[in-house]
Design a protein around this motif. Structure first.
Motif, PDB file in Angstrom:
ATOM      1  N   VAL A  68      10.317   9.736  -4.263  1.00 23.99           N
ATOM      2  CA  VAL A  68       9.636   9.397  -3.023  1.00 23.99           C
ATOM      3  C   VAL A  68       9.297  10.656  -2.243  1.00 23.99           C
ATOM      4  O   VAL A  68      10.144  11.529  -2.041  1.00 23.99           O
ATOM      5  CB  VAL A  68      10.530   8.469  -2.157  1.00 23.99           C
ATOM      6  CG1 VAL A  68       9.873   8.195  -0.820  1.00 23.99           C
ATOM      7  CG2 VAL A  68      10.805   7.181  -2.898  1.00 23.99           C
ATOM      8  N   ASP A  69       8.025  10.767  -1.791  1.00 16.77           N
ATOM      9  CA  ASP A  69       7.599  11.824  -0.876  1.00 16.77           C
ATOM     10  C   ASP A  69       7.950  11.374   0.535  1.00 16.77           C
ATOM     11  O   ASP A  69       7.329  10.462   1.094  1.00 16.77           O
ATOM     12  CB  ASP A  69       6.098  12.051  -0.996  1.00 16.77           C
ATOM     13  CG  ASP A  69       5.604  13.143  -0.039  1.00 16.77           C
ATOM     14  OD1 ASP A  69       6.449  13.725   0.680  1.00 16.77           O
ATOM     15  OD2 ASP A  69       4.388  13.388  -0.007  1.00 16.77           O
ATOM     16  N   GLU A  70       8.969  11.988   1.131  1.00 16.31           N
ATOM     17  CA  GLU A  70       9.492  11.501   2.396  1.00 16.31           C
ATOM     18  C   GLU A  70       8.573  11.777   3.573  1.00 16.31           C
ATOM     19  O   GLU A  70       8.840  11.322   4.692  1.00 16.31           O
ATOM     20  CB  GLU A  70      10.876  12.101   2.645  1.00 16.31           C
ATOM     21  CG  GLU A  70      11.892  11.697   1.574  1.00 16.31           C
ATOM     22  CD  GLU A  70      13.314  11.848   2.051  1.00 16.31           C
ATOM     23  OE1 GLU A  70      13.515  12.300   3.187  1.00 16.31           O
ATOM     24  OE2 GLU A  70      14.234  11.488   1.289  1.00 16.31           O
ATOM     25  N   LEU A 107       8.404   6.745   4.574  1.00 20.23           N
ATOM     26  CA  LEU A 107       9.198   6.764   3.352  1.00 20.23           C
ATOM     27  C   LEU A 107      10.380   7.719   3.449  1.00 20.23           C
ATOM     28  O   LEU A 107      11.070   7.956   2.459  1.00 20.23           O
ATOM     29  CB  LEU A 107       8.318   7.127   2.162  1.00 20.23           C
ATOM     30  CG  LEU A 107       7.274   6.060   1.786  1.00 20.23           C
ATOM     31  CD1 LEU A 107       6.360   6.552   0.683  1.00 20.23           C
ATOM     32  CD2 LEU A 107       7.960   4.776   1.367  1.00 20.23           C
ATOM     33  N   GLN A 108      10.603   8.253   4.634  1.00 13.80           N
ATOM     34  CA  GLN A 108      11.771   9.104   4.845  1.00 13.80           C
ATOM     35  C   GLN A 108      13.027   8.247   4.713  1.00 13.80           C
ATOM     36  O   GLN A 108      13.175   7.243   5.388  1.00 13.80           O
ATOM     37  CB  GLN A 108      11.713   9.760   6.223  1.00 13.80           C
ATOM     38  CG  GLN A 108      12.880  10.703   6.484  1.00 13.80           C
ATOM     39  CD  GLN A 108      12.744  11.401   7.825  1.00 13.80           C
ATOM     40  OE1 GLN A 108      11.772  11.189   8.542  1.00 13.80           O
ATOM     41  NE2 GLN A 108      13.717  12.224   8.163  1.00 13.80           N
ATOM     42  N   THR A 109      13.913   8.654   3.832  1.00 13.86           N
ATOM     43  CA  THR A 109      15.086   7.834   3.535  1.00 13.86           C
ATOM     44  C   THR A 109      16.278   8.252   4.381  1.00 13.86           C
ATOM     45  O   THR A 109      16.422   9.413   4.758  1.00 13.86           O
ATOM     46  CB  THR A 109      15.473   7.935   2.050  1.00 13.86           C
ATOM     47  OG1 THR A 109      15.714   9.310   1.721  1.00 13.86           O
ATOM     48  CG2 THR A 109      14.353   7.394   1.171  1.00 13.86           C
ATOM     49  N   THR A 129       0.882  -1.173   0.000  1.00 13.81           N
ATOM     50  CA  THR A 129       0.000   0.000   0.000  1.00 13.81           C
ATOM     51  C   THR A 129       0.916   1.218   0.000  1.00 13.81           C
ATOM     52  O   THR A 129       1.563   1.525   1.015  1.00 13.81           O
ATOM     53  CB  THR A 129      -0.907   0.012   1.241  1.00 13.81           C
ATOM     54  OG1 THR A 129      -1.683  -1.193   1.273  1.00 13.81           O
ATOM     55  CG2 THR A 129      -1.844   1.210   1.195  1.00 13.81           C
ATOM     56  N   LEU A 130       0.978   1.901  -1.150  1.00 14.58           N
ATOM     57  CA  LEU A 130       1.916   3.004  -1.326  1.00 14.58           C
ATOM     58  C   LEU A 130       1.193   4.223  -1.884  1.00 14.58           C
ATOM     59  O   LEU A 130       0.113   4.097  -2.485  1.00 14.58           O
ATOM     60  CB  LEU A 130       3.034   2.589  -2.290  1.00 14.58           C
ATOM     61  CG  LEU A 130       3.935   1.437  -1.841  1.00 14.58           C
ATOM     62  CD1 LEU A 130       4.805   0.963  -3.006  1.00 14.58           C
ATOM     63  CD2 LEU A 130       4.808   1.862  -0.664  1.00 14.58           C
ATOM     64  N   PRO A 131       1.773   5.423  -1.714  1.00 16.94           N
ATOM     65  CA  PRO A 131       1.182   6.624  -2.302  1.00 16.94           C
ATOM     66  C   PRO A 131       1.050   6.483  -3.821  1.00 16.94           C
ATOM     67  O   PRO A 131       1.822   5.738  -4.445  1.00 16.94           O
ATOM     68  CB  PRO A 131       2.177   7.730  -1.931  1.00 16.94           C
ATOM     69  CG  PRO A 131       2.891   7.215  -0.727  1.00 16.94           C
ATOM     70  CD  PRO A 131       2.979   5.736  -0.922  1.00 16.94           C
ATOM     71  N   PRO A 132       0.090   7.187  -4.426  1.00 15.04           N
ATOM     72  CA  PRO A 132      -0.093   7.107  -5.886  1.00 15.04           C
ATOM     73  C   PRO A 132       1.195   7.447  -6.635  1.00 15.04           C
ATOM     74  O   PRO A 132       1.939   8.348  -6.249  1.00 15.04           O
ATOM     75  CB  PRO A 132      -1.180   8.166  -6.152  1.00 15.04           C
ATOM     76  CG  PRO A 132      -1.910   8.290  -4.859  1.00 15.04           C
ATOM     77  CD  PRO A 132      -0.891   8.079  -3.788  1.00 15.04           C
TER      78      PRO A 132
END
Length: 817
Positions: free
Chosen positions: A557-559, A584-586, A524-527
């Motif tokens: 990626v939107d962190e 999703l913060q890398t 389940t991930l952002p669009p």
């Protein structure tokens, strides 16, 4: 040749040497010089000095200065990932330029990602190249009189590496630095295990193999005489807190660098002789906790490559109910190494059992723990192989007794280590319908044809599960892990004073678990985001054991966003889901830890695939290796010092760096697969010493006597019947320390079956006197309790009360159900 049983017998070709011939040869040549090769600038002419038996590796105390002077290792452990940097310090003390060759072991899961040299204060960074090209670059440099450095994985096995330092001028010093990453396994007690291997036993090579294992040419120095030492420092980081560190070597006290105990440091004691594996167990405050690591892409990496994308590592600990009802199905095949090296001691102490003794005791426990109604067989192998029965037989009292008699006759007398022939025989034999095949392989892993063995297991992965056990230091991690992964089982390693039995019984419990099916990942991930699986999904999932999955994210990626991943599977027709939510913060890192571990996982999967030799797969392996900098079977690191004022002159002499010939008090086996000479050290060291408990301890005085076949526990186990019960007898009474007459006199009433009474007493004894070894008898104990429940009825309470009084125990009758 002595046979272990009366079933089918096959012969595989082996080397010409016998064990006695090899021992006699060694005794007559106690101080041979090291292997020397003279080069004519790029062309090698190998010649062995002195009268060396042509089929055996040298055991030697070198007469020449050894150019390797010391090894310094820095380890950073973060969670269950180790980032290791090793520095090898060389000096040429001879009159001619040298080529120094160091062949050493490394865990097969290690991702080697960096190699460089330091000469006269100048750093020379190596380049990763296709292996043939790297060899040519290295040879050309030597021909031109240039200093050159080469690091590569051996063609025969992924756990053997060689480092070559060519054209090292007289008097010059040089440092070679290599870096690698690896996942760390988690032990049953939750400890994270780090091992820096030192022991590389010669690998037995069957005669039909074209080339002998490279390990046969390694010179061996007697224990305590290695001319180089090891320095090791370790930095630890765990967000859950570090409770303690234990080791088989002397350590400095554990020092915390933060008040919350999330970071710490520890070092090896000074002057450590690198003649044994260095093992550290790291205990964290919380264990078996699922986790996610997200690492941003490398800006300088090639677009759309694995290294340019966001990398993710997921660690799952699958949880599903432990089945309580006894299983009555399964075909259990035990494959036992009976080669000469199995006669070696498990560790360096007068009271140490041999590897063969430990394997026989383990077989006793395994046979007693099998469920009624299953099928089983036992194979012994060396240069030949033999089976106890012509085919797998049903597990009954009669077949169990027959097998146990043959186990007693097993010995380390079957020569070399040839696993492939018995494996082929087993796989060519049809299994029992309705009884899934479970294969247990016990070996010290001194095998030269590792890849062929793993390939054979992979080809038959759909009709069996394989559980591998590496016995003693030097067991091949490539073989044990490779065959277990290919066969959908687990891999265990037993070193030092560790007991084989708990690990074998843990694997038997896993094999009795119904197979997990329909394994998948759901995201389940952002669009706009897409997750791409990098590593293969696990082919088998076992309750409470870690499963690691690598994946990458496409697109930016939107962190600030969140993601969810679910590991889904079916167990006994019921669907289960292990879900992890992650930001999703890398994490920004110059080491690219997750990327390189991900690349290593992909390379390993490709190299073990059924079409690994196809052009398409070979191309992908090569591309992944070159882009990530992680060594593969197709690549190597090479560096050339191009700033020399003039070419190096003089004949180039090759020196092979020696490894220790002794581990835990025995001499290493010869290259032709002969027995290790059965020398025992006078004193040994305990497996583990807590480093924050003591500063300096005389380890040689801490000898722990291990359980053996005549211990009270093993006597009790040996008396158990196949159905789980015990018969009332004088032998059983002696285990309890009373007479048979008294045992019969204490039966609570005349209506109690003497066998029920004996079995209740045995279970009470196990729960009290044998409590510390519960992980060894738990399965046979369950079988006993199940037998009692079906027969004791209303007399159970009386039996338990009377048994507690007789054995001075306080076991709750509820434990019997």
């Amino acid at each position: 040749m002595k046979k272990a049983g009366t079933g089918s017998t096959q012969t595989a070709e082996s080397g010409a040497c016998t064990e006695q011939e090899g021992v006699t040869w060694y005794q007559q040549n106690p101080a041979l010089p090291s292997i020397e090769t003279t080069r004519t600038r790029g062309k090698s002419d190998s010649r062995l000095l002195s009268a060396m038996n042509p089929c055996c590796g040298l055991l030697t105390a070198s007469k020449h200065p050894v150019p390797l002077k010391g090894i310094s290792v820095d380890v950073q452990v973060k969670g269950f990932v180790a980032d290791v940097s090793a520095t090898l310090k060389y000096k040429n003390e001879e009159q001619n330029p040298l080529e120094a060759i160091f062949i050493f072991p490394m865990d097969v899961g290690s991702a080697v990602y960096s190699f460089e040299a330091l000469v006269d204060g100048k750093k020379i960074v190596a380049e990763i190249q296709e292996k043939k090209k790297a060899h040519q670059t290295y040879e050309d440099a030597l021909t031109e009189g240039k200093e050159a450095f080469l690091l590569e994985e051996d063609d025969s096995s992924g756990d053997i590496f060689s480092c070559s330092v060519g054209n090292l001028p007289p008097g010059q010093e040089a440092e070679v630095m290599l870096a690698f990453l690896r996942e760390l396994p988690v032990e049953a007690d939750g400890a994270v295990r780090f091992v820096l291997p030192a022991v590389l036993n010669p690998r037995y090579t069957p005669r039909d193999e074209e080339t002998q294992s490279v390990t046969a040419s390694i010179p061996r120095a007697p224990k305590g005489t290695l001319p180089y030492t090891l320095e090791l420092s370790m930095s630890l980081h765990s967000p859950y807190g570090i409770s303690r560190v234990a080791s088989n070597c002397s350590l400095t006290p554990l020092q915390y660098t933060k008040d919350d105990k999330t970071t710490a440091q520890v070092c090896l004691g000074p002057g450590h002789q690198f003649d044994r594996d260095v093992e550290l167990l790291i205990y964290n405050e919380e264990v078996n906790k699922p986790s996610v690591f997200v690492e941003g892409g490398i800006p300088s990496a090639k677009a759309d490559s694995l290294m340019s994308e966001t990398a993710m590592m997921f660690s799952f600990y699958p949880c599903f109910p432990e089945t309580e009802e006894p299983s009555h199905c399964g075909e259990f095949i035990f494959l036992i190494d009976c080669s000469g090296s199995m006669g070696s001691a498990m560790f360096n102490a007068d009271n140490s059992p041999t590897r063969m003794d430990s394997a026989k005791e383990t077989l006793l426990l395994l046979l007693k723990s099998l469920p009624l109604g299953c099928y089983f067989n036992i194979f012994s192998f060396g240069s030949t192989y033999d089976s106890f029965f012509p085919e797998s037989v049903e597990y009954t009292q009669q077949t169990m007794d027959s097998a146990l008699e043959k186990v007693k006759a097993m010995s380390d007398d079957l020569g070399g280590t040839e696993i492939l022939a018995p494996l082929k025989h087993i796989y060519d034999t049809a299994g029992k319908p309705g009884h899934p095949r479970q294969l247990f392989l016990f070996t010290d892993g001194e095998v030269g044809n590792t890849k062929a063995v793993i390939t054979k297991a992979a080809q038959n992965a759909n009709n069996h599960r394989c559980f591998g056990f590496g016995i003693g230091e030097g067991a091949s991690t490539a073989l044990i892990k490779g065959i277990s992964q290919a066969g959908g089982g687990t891999a265990e390693f037993i070193t030092g004073k560790e007991r084989m039995q708990p690990k074998a019984l843990r694997s038997l419990k896993a094999s009795l678990q119904p197979a997990v099916k329909n394994i998948s990942l759901q995201w389940t991930l952002p669009p706009g985001l897409e997750a791409i699986l990098v590593s293969r999904l696990p082919t088998a999932i076992f309750r409470g054991q870690r499963s690691i999955v690598y994946a990458s994210l496409k697109e930016k990626v939107d962190e600030k966003a969140q993601g969810v991943v679910s590991l889904e599977y079916t167990y006994k027709e019921e669907k289960f889901r292990n879900q992890l939510q992650f930001p999703l913060q890398t994490e920004k890192t110059s080491r690219a830890t997750i990327h390189r571990l991900s690349a290593k996982s992909l390379i390993a999967d490709l190299e073990c695939s059924h079409d690994s030799y196809s052009k398409e797969v070979q191309k992908r392996i090569l591309e992944t290796s070159l882009q990530s900098g992680v060594i593969s079977s197709l690549t190597a690191y090479v560096a050339v010092n191009k700033d020399l004022n003039q070419p190096i002159q003089g004949p180039l002499t090759r020196r092979n760096i020696p490894l220790s010939a002794v581990a835990y008090g025995y001499s290493s086996s010869f290259g032709c697969g002969m027995s290790m000479m059965k020398k025992r050290g006078k004193k040994g060291r305990p497996l583990m010493m807590s480093c924050n408990a003591v500063r300096k301890v005389d380890l040689e005085e801490q000898i722990i006597s291990p359980p053996c076949l005549d211990s009270p526990l093993m006597k009790l186990v040996s008396l158990q019947n196949a159905d789980g019960s015990w018969t009332l007898s004088s032998s059983l009474a002696s285990v309890f320390g009373i007479s048979e007459t008294e045992l019969k006199a204490q039966i609570p009433n005349s209506g109690v079956d003497p066998t029920v009474w004996a079995t209740v007493l045995a279970v009470i004894w196990l729960l009290t006197a044998g409590a510390e070894q519960r992980d060894e008898w738990e399965l046979l104990g369950r079988k006993a309790v199940a037998w009692v429940k079906g027969r004791a009825e209303s007399t159970l309470g009386d039996c338990v009360r009377a048994g507690n009084a007789l054995l001075k125990a306080s076991v709750d009758a509820a434990l019997f159900g």
